[in-house]
Write an enzyme that holds these catalytic residues in place. Structure first.
Site, mmCIF file in Angstrom:
data_model
loop_
_atom_site.group_PDB
_atom_site.id
_atom_site.type_symbol
_atom_site.label_atom_id
_atom_site.label_comp_id
_atom_site.label_asym_id
_atom_site.label_seq_id
_atom_site.Cartn_x
_atom_site.Cartn_y
_atom_site.Cartn_z
ATOM 1 N N ASP A 188 38.339 42.767 42.667
ATOM 2 C CA ASP A 188 38.094 42.489 44.092
ATOM 3 C C ASP A 188 38.020 40.972 44.254
ATOM 4 O OD1 ASP A 188 35.688 42.208 42.680
ATOM 5 O OD2 ASP A 188 34.450 42.818 44.388
ATOM 6 N N ASP A 210 31.747 38.542 35.953
ATOM 7 C CA ASP A 210 33.067 39.045 35.543
ATOM 8 C C ASP A 210 33.638 38.314 34.314
ATOM 9 O OD1 ASP A 210 32.796 40.791 37.606
ATOM 10 O OD2 ASP A 210 34.199 39.788 38.952
ATOM 11 N N ASP A 264 35.669 36.680 39.532
ATOM 12 C CA ASP A 264 36.866 37.431 39.107
ATOM 13 C C ASP A 264 37.981 36.448 38.755
ATOM 14 O OD1 ASP A 264 35.433 38.880 41.406
ATOM 15 O OD2 ASP A 264 36.617 40.527 40.583
HETATM 16 C C1 BDR Z 1 29.803 41.610 40.862
HETATM 17 O O1 BDR Z 1 29.929 41.634 42.271
HETATM 18 C C2 BDR Z 1 30.829 40.660 42.697
HETATM 19 O O2 BDR Z 1 30.300 39.890 43.724
HETATM 20 C C3 BDR Z 1 31.214 39.853 41.491
HETATM 21 O O3 BDR Z 1 32.581 39.492 41.567
HETATM 22 C C4 BDR Z 1 30.925 40.748 40.338
HETATM 23 O O4 BDR Z 1 32.036 41.562 40.035
HETATM 24 C C5 BDR Z 1 28.418 41.110 40.507
HETATM 25 O O5 BDR Z 1 27.451 41.961 41.026
HETATM 26 CA CA CA Z 2 34.241 41.135 40.981
#
Ligand code: BDR
Ligand code: CA
Length: 312
Positions: free
Chosen positions: A10, A239, A15
């Protein structure tokens, strides 16, 4: 031969770094990137993945559009953390990379069949993975491993008091993944919180090379300012820590666990509990319990030092 990896994302700022870590690793071939709504809406996620690939001068990697909303509930986002575009609102030039027509869930199944033993790395809500499991229940047997970021096994939530964002954003999908034999390695929010990268160390890393200076640093600038204003000791990178386990398994200590996802509509919705009784339920995943920070930092350092399409 390079190890095949499929990333489901996402794409927000953490990420982005996780994807870059895989892209610059010569031992890894990213055979596809599937997109899911989460940190920001699906349109932004797809654009961000293309921008991340551009930044790293990556070869053509198929990018797939996936679920634009969770299985059951209304969408939630984390734009307050990642910026309204999900990449820190820096304003990069739009990418011209093509986006595949095949839906992400179908692509996940096809890629897993085409690359038996591939590692799946879900970095967002598990909607696409749940849909892929519904299409192909044998998906876990086709994959070599799944390493995901999600959950808070000691109950320290970030999206809700006891729930981590990726699970909270689609608890039904997450519950299905844990119930249907995916047997993932889980890098959770509690371990993320326990292993921040101190700001001076982070600043040194992103200053260390083109990709750090012109992309990784800038997309994290607002998050850094916000965290510093709140007295944060360093950057929390969930991530990239999950991706580090894929690239260097020695980075984490893992323990088998029986993990359950709360799909009720109480304050515990999205909470992940681990059975720590004397005689626990049979394990359905492995949870990372310790991280070797120097090993992680080495992977981030190599990524920051790589070439970048942006900047001078
Ligand atoms: C997760 O939520 C997203 O905001 C970040 O990318 C990570 O995958 C952390 O809680
Ligand atoms: Ca993420």
């Amino acid at each position: 031969m390079a190890r095949p990896v499929i990333i489901d994302t996402d794409c927000g700022v953490d990420d982005a770094l996780a994807i870059l870590m895989a892209l610059v690793d010569p031992a890894i071939e990213v055979v596809g990137i599937t997109c899911v709504a989460g940190n920001v809406g699906l349109g932004h996620v797809v654009r961000n993945v293309a921008t991340v690939c551009d930044a790293a001068l990556a070869p053509a990697i198929p990018i797939f559009r996936g679920a634009s909303r969770p299985l059951l509930m209304a969408p939630v986002d984390a734009a307050s953390v990642h910026g309204s575009d999900g990449l820190g609102d820096v304003g990069f030039a739009p990418s011209t990379r093509p986006i595949e027509r095949e839906p992400a869930a179908a692509a996940l199944v096809r890629l897993a069949r085409a690359h038996p033993g591939a590692t799946l790395v879900p970095l967002g809500p598990l909607t696409n993975i749940a849909l892929a499991l519904a299409i192909e229940p044998e998906l876990p047997q086709l994959l070599g491993a799944t390493v995901l970021m999600g959950g808070a096994v000691r109950g320290t939530g970030n999206a809700a008091p006891a729930a981590e964002f990726n699970i909270y954003a689609d608890p039904e999908a997450a519950a299905l993944c844990f119930a249907r034999g995916l047997n993932p390695v889980v890098l959770d929010w509690d371990l993320t919180l326990a292993t921040p990268i101190a700001w001076p160390v982070w600043d040194g890393l992103v200053a260390g090379g083109p990709l750090g200076r012109h992309f990784i640093g800038p997309i994290n600038t607002r998050l850094r300012e916000r965290s510093l204003a709140r007295g944060g000791r360093g950057i929390n990178l969930p991530d990239p820590k999950a991706m580090a386990i894929v690239l260097d398994p020695a980075v984490a200590r893992l323990e088998p666990a029986a993990l359950a996802v709360d799909t009720g509509w109480s304050a515990a919705r999205g909470m992940t509990t681990v059975d720590r009784r004397w005689h626990p339920a049979p394990p359905n995943c492995h949870v990372a319990t310790e991280l070797d920070l120097p090993r992680l930092l080495a992977l981030v350092e190599r990524t920051c030092q790589a070439a970048c399409a942006f900047g001078t």
